[in-house]
Design a protein around this motif. Sequence first.
Motif, PDB file in Angstrom:
ATOM      1  N   PRO A 112     -63.475 -60.075 -26.491  1.00 49.95           N
ATOM      2  CA  PRO A 112     -64.084 -58.732 -26.658  1.00 49.95           C
ATOM      3  C   PRO A 112     -63.189 -57.776 -27.446  1.00 49.95           C
ATOM      4  O   PRO A 112     -63.682 -56.945 -28.215  1.00 49.95           O
TER       5      PRO A 112
ATOM      6  N   THR B 199     -67.408 -58.952 -11.968  1.00 51.45           N
ATOM      7  CA  THR B 199     -68.320 -58.844 -13.096  1.00 51.45           C
ATOM      8  C   THR B 199     -68.492 -60.205 -13.746  1.00 51.45           C
ATOM      9  O   THR B 199     -67.522 -60.853 -14.145  1.00 51.45           O
TER      10      THR B 199
ATOM     11  N   THR C  69     -70.860 -62.143 -16.741  1.00 52.41           N
ATOM     12  CA  THR C  69     -71.703 -61.752 -17.873  1.00 52.41           C
ATOM     13  C   THR C  69     -73.152 -62.214 -17.719  1.00 52.41           C
ATOM     14  O   THR C  69     -74.081 -61.488 -18.051  1.00 52.41           O
ATOM     15  N   HIS C  70     -73.339 -63.444 -17.201  1.00 57.21           N
ATOM     16  CA  HIS C  70     -74.689 -64.014 -17.140  1.00 57.21           C
ATOM     17  C   HIS C  70     -74.727 -65.026 -15.998  1.00 57.21           C
ATOM     18  O   HIS C  70     -73.753 -65.762 -15.796  1.00 57.21           O
TER      19      HIS C  70
ATOM     20  N   PHE D 146     -73.849 -58.457 -12.798  1.00 56.58           N
ATOM     21  CA  PHE D 146     -74.090 -59.130 -14.082  1.00 56.58           C
ATOM     22  C   PHE D 146     -74.122 -58.079 -15.186  1.00 56.58           C
ATOM     23  O   PHE D 146     -74.876 -57.098 -15.121  1.00 56.58           O
ATOM     24  N   THR D 147     -73.274 -58.290 -16.195  1.00 53.84           N
ATOM     25  CA  THR D 147     -73.104 -57.285 -17.247  1.00 53.84           C
ATOM     26  C   THR D 147     -73.788 -57.659 -18.556  1.00 53.84           C
ATOM     27  O   THR D 147     -73.870 -56.837 -19.469  1.00 53.84           O
ATOM     28  N   GLY D 148     -74.235 -58.902 -18.685  1.00 55.88           N
ATOM     29  CA  GLY D 148     -74.818 -59.365 -19.944  1.00 55.88           C
ATOM     30  C   GLY D 148     -73.755 -59.941 -20.866  1.00 55.88           C
ATOM     31  O   GLY D 148     -72.592 -59.514 -20.843  1.00 55.88           O
ATOM     32  N   LEU D 149     -74.145 -60.907 -21.682  1.00 52.63           N
ATOM     33  CA  LEU D 149     -73.200 -61.540 -22.609  1.00 52.63           C
ATOM     34  C   LEU D 149     -72.650 -60.496 -23.574  1.00 52.63           C
ATOM     35  O   LEU D 149     -73.394 -59.653 -24.102  1.00 52.63           O
ATOM     36  N   ARG D 150     -71.358 -60.566 -23.828  1.00 54.81           N
ATOM     37  CA  ARG D 150     -70.732 -59.645 -24.756  1.00 54.81           C
ATOM     38  C   ARG D 150     -70.935 -60.124 -26.186  1.00 54.81           C
ATOM     39  O   ARG D 150     -71.253 -61.288 -26.425  1.00 54.81           O
TER      40      ARG D 150
ATOM     41  N   GLU E 192     -70.137 -63.693 -27.747  1.00 51.04           N
ATOM     42  CA  GLU E 192     -69.902 -64.631 -26.656  1.00 51.04           C
ATOM     43  C   GLU E 192     -71.056 -65.624 -26.531  1.00 51.04           C
ATOM     44  O   GLU E 192     -72.232 -65.260 -26.664  1.00 51.04           O
TER      45      GLU E 192
END
Length: 592
Positions: free
Chosen positions: A369, A468, A470-471, A530-534, A537
């Motif tokens: 990131p 956290t 991501t998915h 869940f933050t979502g794919l960066r 990524e």
Amino acid sequence: MKLPVGRILYIVDVLVWMLAMLVAAILRYEFTFGDINWNAYVGFVLGAAVLQLVFGLVFNLYRKGMRFRAGGFEDTLSVSLAAGVVGSILWIISLIFGGVWEISRGIMLIATPGALILMLGVRFIARLIVRNSRKPGPDSAPALILGGGYVGTNLIRWMMSDPSSPYRPVGVIDDDPNLAKRKIRDVPVVGTFADIECAAERTGAEVLIVAVSAADAALLRRIQDVADRSGLSVKVMPPIGHVVANGVHVGDLRDLSIEDLLGRQPVETNVSEIAQYLMGKRVLVTGAGGSIGAQLCTEIAKYGPAELIMLDRDETGLQQALINVHGNGLLDTDAVVLADIREPDTLKQIFLDRRPEVVFHAAALKHLPMLEQYPDEAWKTNVLGTLNVLNAAEAADVETFVNISTDKAANPTSVLGHSKRVAEKLTGWFGQETDKNYLSVRFGNVIGSRGSMLPTFIRLIDEDKPLTVTHPDVTRYFMTIPEACQLVLQAGGIGRAGEVLILDMGEPVSILEIAKRMIAMSGKNIEIVFTGLREGEKLHEELVGAGEREDRPFHPKISHADVNILAPENLDKDGFMGRIGKLAYAEKEATR
């Protein structure tokens, strides 16, 4: 003053001979005390005392510093041999001089087996008393031992002989049908793996200790699941080689870690191949202050290099690497070099002065990131920095050059992956141009490396903060630091000019599964967010890129692939940035 155990045993054995010969004489003369020659009796007792001392020392019955311990076949045999020899000599003497001394030849035939039985009985009782006095106290936690083999047996022996042991074995779990309903060191076998829950309830066990010499990650995950259901905490033993070499100590038992649950069977490396190209050579490691670089230095030092040069721009990291290798952090040695791979002139001068023969290039920026936000930094370090190291290596006539790459270089979708892909291509070009072993090694995430996922999760759990992810479906490949470094060293011994060597990372692991297990092991109620794919990524990483043909000619866990080369004069920063921009645009379009 407390007498040594050996001296006490000798006195007891003399008293045993005195009693055995007295009883034998009384029986032989049918309780007619007047028929016993007491002078001959005293003489034979003195003879037994001298002979028992001589042969007791010969058979190590009274050695210095000995203690009462669990007896075995060797102890019984030694006592039997000593008593048998002493009795035989005295019997022969009675045959020769019995008539003169008026002593029956049958006395020694009766006394010898009696003395032997008494000696063994005294030792057996003494061991029972000592063993019972050394058992773990009532405050020790009741424990089930998973595994009744060599490791488990030694673990139980230690527990049952150490009053300070924090654990008390109450049962053994083993799937071997030959051990069913038996006891191991007086601890009953209470069932198989399927019976752990019932056994825990029946015995009141609080701890499950894994004493299986080859427990892989899949088995440890099953054990953790069963332990969670049974309310048991889990402890693990060190490998069998450690137990054989060092025995069992309280510090050997440790909590089951997330690394254990992620790990795989150890990959065998060919030490002779590694030693051949490292022993007696001058070896330089860039990025020596990082997690991989520092461990590489530790491993390299085992193979006897003529000189190990640790280079980094992080002085604190260099100090830690120096402590690992030399046992001190004084930093007053030329083994550490403070330099930045972004400085080509400085780097080349260092190489020309120190003349390394083998180079491991581990210096890099690695956080995906961050590099998405600052792609120019990826260009300066991962691309131009690598080129600077390659140019310096060529100028110093380096024989072997190993570039540490990443799985993100396979079909790259990020700045990190693309910059490392370019570094692979540059390394391949130098390999072809020099016709020397300039190659790259590609692998995935390293468990526990600085700034990686596991230390981050551990800190968040310690601070009661949400984890956290991501998915929910994201997976990654994992490898331990020592395993990765051993395979990197192996790759340097079998790689060929211009190749990319790809380490077998096993099966990818669900990040969500790791998060759930770490929360369960902590005993806390931690939320997963869940933050979502960066940007840049991937949902699932790849190890082999499109169009790369791989084979495994030398090692079953290392694939060899050819990579498209890139000459330094064809490097194009605008093209690099443009390609990254296209990747980012394509990704955004795909997610619409």
